[in-house]
Design a protein around this motif. Sequence first.
Motif, PDB file in Angstrom:
ATOM      1  N   LEU A 132       1.385  -3.294  -1.276  1.00  0.00           N
ATOM      2  CA  LEU A 132       1.865  -4.209  -0.232  1.00  0.00           C
ATOM      3  C   LEU A 132       3.172  -4.879  -0.627  1.00  0.00           C
ATOM      4  O   LEU A 132       3.864  -5.431   0.230  1.00  0.00           O
ATOM      5  N   ARG A 140       5.669  -0.081   2.249  1.00  0.00           N
ATOM      6  CA  ARG A 140       4.964  -1.340   2.519  1.00  0.00           C
ATOM      7  C   ARG A 140       4.205  -1.262   3.834  1.00  0.00           C
ATOM      8  O   ARG A 140       3.043  -1.649   3.927  1.00  0.00           O
ATOM      9  N   ILE A 144       0.142  -1.453   4.701  1.00  0.00           N
ATOM     10  CA  ILE A 144      -0.462  -2.342   5.704  1.00  0.00           C
ATOM     11  C   ILE A 144      -1.366  -1.546   6.627  1.00  0.00           C
ATOM     12  O   ILE A 144      -2.508  -1.938   6.915  1.00  0.00           O
ATOM     13  N   HIS A 147      -4.662  -0.565   5.185  1.00  0.00           N
ATOM     14  CA  HIS A 147      -5.633  -1.650   5.071  1.00  0.00           C
ATOM     15  C   HIS A 147      -6.353  -1.922   6.394  1.00  0.00           C
ATOM     16  O   HIS A 147      -7.512  -2.376   6.379  1.00  0.00           O
ATOM     17  N   ASN A 179       5.933  -8.927  -0.996  1.00  0.00           N
ATOM     18  CA  ASN A 179       4.526  -9.181  -0.698  1.00  0.00           C
ATOM     19  C   ASN A 179       4.365 -10.172   0.451  1.00  0.00           C
ATOM     20  O   ASN A 179       3.453 -10.024   1.269  1.00  0.00           O
ATOM     21  N   SER A 182       4.401  -8.518   3.866  1.00  0.00           N
ATOM     22  CA  SER A 182       3.182  -7.770   4.157  1.00  0.00           C
ATOM     23  C   SER A 182       1.990  -8.699   4.388  1.00  0.00           C
ATOM     24  O   SER A 182       1.191  -8.483   5.310  1.00  0.00           O
ATOM     25  N   LEU A 186      -0.667  -8.979   7.577  1.00  0.00           N
ATOM     26  CA  LEU A 186      -2.104  -8.790   7.405  1.00  0.00           C
ATOM     27  C   LEU A 186      -2.896 -10.061   7.708  1.00  0.00           C
ATOM     28  O   LEU A 186      -4.016  -9.993   8.214  1.00  0.00           O
TER      29      LEU A 186
END
Length: 328
Positions: A132, A140, A144, A147, A179, A182, A186
């Motif tokens: 991420l 990246r 995502i 996930h 990070n 991302s 999320l």
Amino acid sequence: MQRRTFVKAMSSMAAAGFMPQVFSASELNKPNFEIALSQYSFHRSIFGDSRKNYQTFIKLVHSDPDAVLQGPMDPREIVVVARQLGVGHVDLANILWFGRGQDKAWIQQFKNMAKDNNVGFTCLMCDELGKLGSSNKILRQQAIEKHKPWVETAAELGCLQLRVNAYGDGTYLAQLEQNAESMLQLAEFTQNMGIELVIENHGHPSSNAAWLAMLIEKVGHPNLGVYTDLDNFFMGGWNHSPQRRYDRTQGLIDLAPYTRGVSAKTHGFKANGQELTIDYFASLKILTDAGFNGFVCGEFEGKEMSEMQGSQATLDLLRATHRQIVGA
């Protein structure tokens, strides 16, 4: 040993006469936490010998994930084991059933087993889904997207949280920025699914508690927090030698304001039942004093005891620590 006989064989090792915790009205106003069992505590029983060559293991996880399930235990049997150990909640690890995350029939059977044993799921820990914090924006975004199906699985199972890793590349500052982009995406996605997003201090920059605290603050999303591991304060790569550690006490102080869940890892025990290297009372007191009152998940990682014995000892330690803290 066949999978169907695993739980029967293990049940004889469970502690007898465990009485569930009952709290009075006055105790409910004291610092508190609930206790869960980590599915990963039984990774040897699930994986068998498949992790002996780790590189081959990881390749199989992605190419033929059921091939790594070489032990006698079906991953879903964790709910039966948890009930035998007197625990009503379990943390899950996707790596233990990597090929079944989107298998609706398998998931439904897992749900049914959990319901039959009156066990709920707390956090689903996700690994091997990409970085991420990659410096490559395409990678990246791919991470995502990888996930998201697991977020849907977590929601289907009734999990409260999804744990991710803040892995990436570049300088600490670069990884912080990468990070953060991302995690924001999320955090929004998981919030819409009714799942809380948590990042574990789990190696590399994330085991530097100040860095992880800054990441949470930079994202600044109410649905994002930390899944604090009491032991994972080593910095650098997994095999960095000599090992460099962030001070545990300072790390817990740094992460306490953002902690939404706790991994209570154990490796072995002293004669008095305390963990060999971690002061559980002092560690959890830091977190509860800061307002933490969520799930503390016992994860036995030792090799000198069986997984059942080690898990029992871990849960006993957590129960004793809980009594200390609520009585302090």
